[in-house]
Design a protein around this motif. Structure first.
Motif, short mmCIF file in Angstrom:
data_model
loop_
_atom_site.label_atom_id
_atom_site.label_comp_id
_atom_site.label_asym_id
_atom_site.label_seq_id
_atom_site.Cartn_x
_atom_site.Cartn_y
_atom_site.Cartn_z
N SER A 108 47.27 -86.35 -26.56
CA SER A 108 46.59 -84.89 -26.99
C SER A 108 46.40 -84.21 -25.51
CB SER A 108 45.37 -85.42 -27.73
OG SER A 108 45.64 -86.01 -29.10
N ALA A 121 45.40 -83.16 -33.68
CA ALA A 121 43.90 -83.12 -34.02
C ALA A 121 42.99 -83.78 -32.79
CB ALA A 121 43.64 -84.37 -35.00
N ARG A 141 42.54 -76.04 -28.77
CA ARG A 141 42.49 -75.30 -30.25
C ARG A 141 42.29 -74.06 -30.40
NH1 ARG A 141 37.75 -79.59 -32.14
NH2 ARG A 141 39.02 -81.64 -32.18
N VAL A 148 46.66 -89.55 -41.73
CA VAL A 148 45.46 -89.24 -41.79
C VAL A 148 44.41 -90.32 -41.87
CG1 VAL A 148 43.62 -87.49 -42.55
CG2 VAL A 148 46.06 -86.91 -42.59
N THR A 150 39.29 -89.16 -36.35
CA THR A 150 40.37 -88.32 -36.66
C THR A 150 39.81 -87.77 -37.99
OG1 THR A 150 41.87 -89.58 -35.50
CG2 THR A 150 42.77 -87.96 -36.98
N VAL A 205 37.40 -85.16 -37.54
CA VAL A 205 37.86 -84.08 -36.86
C VAL A 205 38.54 -83.26 -38.03
CG1 VAL A 205 39.46 -82.91 -35.36
CG2 VAL A 205 38.10 -84.93 -34.76
N PHE A 206 39.48 -83.75 -38.84
CA PHE A 206 40.18 -83.10 -39.84
C PHE A 206 39.34 -82.32 -40.93
CE2 PHE A 206 44.16 -85.47 -38.83
CZ PHE A 206 44.93 -84.27 -38.41
N LEU A 235 38.04 -79.04 -39.12
CA LEU A 235 38.95 -78.12 -38.97
C LEU A 235 39.38 -77.41 -39.98
CD1 LEU A 235 41.13 -79.64 -36.36
CD2 LEU A 235 39.51 -78.46 -35.67
N VAL A 275 44.11 -76.44 -41.16
CA VAL A 275 44.90 -77.50 -41.18
C VAL A 275 45.43 -77.63 -42.47
CG1 VAL A 275 45.41 -79.74 -40.45
CG2 VAL A 275 43.77 -78.84 -39.23
N SER A 332 48.40 -80.03 -45.02
CA SER A 332 49.26 -81.41 -44.94
C SER A 332 50.34 -81.00 -46.07
CB SER A 332 48.33 -82.34 -45.22
OG SER A 332 47.87 -82.45 -46.54
#
Length: 302
Positions: A98, A126, A133, A146, A174, A177-178, A181, A184, A186
């Motif tokens: 990252s 992520a 970002r 995920v 993670t 975080v998702f 956000l 995002v 999928s």
């Protein structure tokens, strides 16, 4: 998890026969591992030209940039600058990857971009800090674990595999975080042989997109997977088009339609010559009219 999601339907491509899907996925797997070997020496070149938002492609576990070639060509032909991030051996610490991604975005001066991360590549995206970002418009993840994958237990010698085990500290962070956000989306398939169970590649959002074909590699190497990701990027671009910078043209000097001419009329001076004349000749001169000479008029064109 919310069961509501979208199913991708292409206007140009039809869903392939299940047998054809099976053999195509086998071929993609062989190609993927071949790219992992020759990718040590060869990297896919970026395509930085285009008038739309740039797209950054991130490979997954053991992945190399070469596997993105069909996707890169499709995006670049349609006006997107495309960058593939060389992350070396995709087996190490995902957090370190990252940081490499973030440095790559800053070094290349990439802003307002779309990120497409396949498998572990989505987890790498992520892990961006606020510095990275701020440079990202939206993240698309394809087959990303995920919530981890039980297949990670088959490769316990790699740090990246530890991190992708379900219930690991990394996966828990993670997921948080998702959830925070908003940008995002999928893409997943119900028949993913790498993400076990396949539901773990879903965010649980209403706009999760299901690819109606089988295969983990097919999500980004197969024609329907490429079309799906491209259409999602296009839909996002149409929703909020990239601002077109105004070109600053130099101020043009306004010229008159008629040419400017200036008339110069020089006056011819006569020299007064004093001559003695008789009264008779003087009277004749007074009676005879003298013709005036016309001055010469010159036109000077500028």
């Amino acid at each position: 998890m919310n069961d509501d999601h979208l199913v991708y339907v292409s206007d140009n491509l039809s869903v392939r026969n299940p047998i054809l899907q099976f053999f195509a996925e086998k071929w993609y797997v062989i190609l993927y591992f071949w790219h992992a070997i020759i990718g040590i020496f060869i990297q896919l070149e970026d395509s930085p030209e285009g008038d739309k938002r740039p797209v950054v492609l991130i490979p997954g576990f053991l992945g190399r940039t070469l596997s993105w070639e069909p996707m890169l060509k499709h995006l670049s032909v349609n006006g997107h600058p495309v960058y593939t991030v060389p992350l070396g051996f995709q087996m190490g610490n995902i957090r370190s990857k990252s940081r490499i991604l973030e440095e790559y975005l800053i070094q290349k001066k990439i802003k307002d971009c779309y990120i497409v991360g396949h498998s572990m590549g989505g987890l790498i995206a992520a892990g961006l800090t606020y510095k990275g970002r701020d440079r990202v418009k939206k993240i698309f993840i394809a087959g990303t674990p995920v919530r981890g994958t039980y297949l990670a237990y088959a490769a316990p010698i790699f740090i990246g595999a530890w991190q992708m085990m379900p219930g690991s500290k990394f996966i828990k962070e993670t997921v948080e975080v998702f959830e925070k956000l908003p940008n995002v989306q999928s893409v997943f398939t119900q028949k993913d042989q790498i993400i076990l169970p396949s539901e773990n590649s879903r965010l649980g959002h209403f706009d999760d997109v299901e690819l109606p074909e089988a295969g983990h590699m097919n999500l980004f190497m197969g024609p329907l997977g490429i079309a799906c990701l491209f259409d999602l990027i296009t839909a996002e671009e149409n929703k909020d088009p990239k601002p077109i910078p105004k070109k600053t043209e130099p101020q043009k000097q306004v010229e008159s339609s008629q040419a400017i001419t200036q008339k110069i009329q020089p006056t011819s001076k006569k020299k007064n010559v004093s001559k003695k004349t008789s009264p008779k000749k003087a009277s004749l001169k007074r009676q005879t009219p003298i013709a005036k000479k016309k001055g010469i008029v010159k036109k000077k064109k500028r």
